[in-house]
Design a protein around this motif. Sequence first.
Motif, PDB file in Angstrom:
ATOM      1  N   THR A 144       2.521   4.486   0.220  1.00 32.65           N
ATOM      2  CA  THR A 144       2.048   5.742   0.797  1.00 32.65           C
ATOM      3  C   THR A 144       3.133   6.790   0.648  1.00 32.65           C
ATOM      4  O   THR A 144       4.229   6.619   1.194  1.00 32.65           O
ATOM      5  N   ASP A 197       0.871  -1.178   0.000  1.00 33.64           N
ATOM      6  CA  ASP A 197       0.000   0.000   0.000  1.00 33.64           C
ATOM      7  C   ASP A 197       0.908   1.228   0.000  1.00 33.64           C
ATOM      8  O   ASP A 197       1.060   1.901   1.017  1.00 33.64           O
ATOM      9  N   GLY A 244       1.367   1.209   4.592  1.00 32.16           N
ATOM     10  CA  GLY A 244       0.263   2.072   4.949  1.00 32.16           C
ATOM     11  C   GLY A 244      -0.267   1.751   6.333  1.00 32.16           C
ATOM     12  O   GLY A 244       0.282   0.913   7.053  1.00 32.16           O
TER      13      GLY A 244
END
Length: 518
Positions: free
Chosen positions: A209, A207, A285
């Motif tokens: 980020t 994820d 994340g």
Amino acid sequence: MTAPAPATGSEAGGLSKKGLSAGTIGLIGAVVIGISCIAPAYTFTAAIGPTVGAVGVQVPAIILVGFIPMLLVAFGYRELNNRMPDSGTSFTWASRAFGPWIGWMAGWGLIAATIIVLSNLAGIAVDFLFLLISQLTGQPGIADLASNLGINIVVCLLFVLGATVVSYRDMQTTQKLQYVLVTFQVLVLVVFAVVAITHAVQGNAFDATPFSWEWFNPFAVSSFSAFAAGVSLSIFIFWGWDVTLTMNEETKDPEKTPGRAATITVITIVSLYLLLAVSMIMFAGIGDGEFGLGNPDIQDNAFFALAGPILGPFAAFVSLAVLTSSASSLQSTFVGPARTLLAMGHYGALPERFAKVSPRFFTPGYATIVSAVVAAGFYAVMRVVSVNVLSDTILTLGIMICFYYGLTAFACVWYFRKQWFDSVRNVFFTLLFPLVGGVILAVIFVTTLIDSMNPEYGSGSEIGGVGLVFILGMTIILLGVAIMVWQRVRRPAFFRGETLSIDAPASARRGRRAAARP
């Protein structure tokens, strides 16, 4: 060796040596043992998930906020050590500043905190031992053996036994072991962080980020309770640097080396933690997906969950790093409580047998064995009582750290009260820095106690509708008070200030000496 008889004449109530091996630890050795005691691989994998749960992406900010009181208190520790290098550290210094009652409780806080973390370290070592074996053999079922209550406790006791044997031996053995283990775990953590950032930048992360400086803004935390919980966890990940001070009677240049080692240790650790926090948020994340840091299923062991996605076939090195981190810290952490118990026995605050030093290794043998037995017993009981022994003991540890670090910081302020304005340096290092650090820790201590009464605080374990973390924290403190009162009845000399008296500030002593000159 046994505790000396109470001193007489000009030495009555003063500091004295305890038979430890002097001059065996240099600056680098002290820093390495300090880093080992903090156990960065273990503490970060245990704390990053709960901290994300409390403050989200503000983890770097919370790390820095937690670092501030640690650094400020470290300055106070350094000043006290420069004046009074004694293995009793918090116990001795608080006794010299405030008297025997507060000094005894400061020593109890240090001992209780280290007993808690010793039990926790042994538990983590057990978990990662079976995880590592499962990774190396390709049989995931082996990892589940750590959940078997009987197997878990037996293997935990074996880890404690091994650490006790090494700790009982001379400090040279400890240094040689820690050089290897600390170097390995720090190297693995740096590689882990760099590879995670590389994956995130290249878009190959779970994820991805984008990095933001807003992560370093503590004012973005949603509430003060969340802020306090996050800071309590942050303080936990820094705890252990003060072991460099408890070795002060065994270091070269004891007035300067321990304080310098403490400062270097804290600065090194905060740099490593910020790198790890940023890299893990960028890669995973804070969501609750499979590898998200907000996923409650991986919060107890974030490194293990992310090791495969980040390092691929080299994931086993992360498990090995955490295993060596917890095992090496289990051994080095014995240094603190053993030497505090030694000092308390030496000055008559505990039975004389605690003051016994091994005639062969010049280490506090009896105190080391007692620390091991109590830590093993505490772990076994907590493993049975608590749904999540790791979470509850970490939060309880945060309470005890704030308690005795805060007392020591205030002891610095009070002890040097006659010297606050002797120089600009003194204004900062003997007044402002330790005072601010102590106040921060006091606020976190009170806030955490209040919040921990809620059964939802920590793992959710409760007794009579009251959270287990609060019950543990208060039970430990009240138990200390009860033992202290009993020792007052049995050993009144210490509590009358005959073996370790309140010490007048240096400037006052100089004034009396000047007045006495013909």
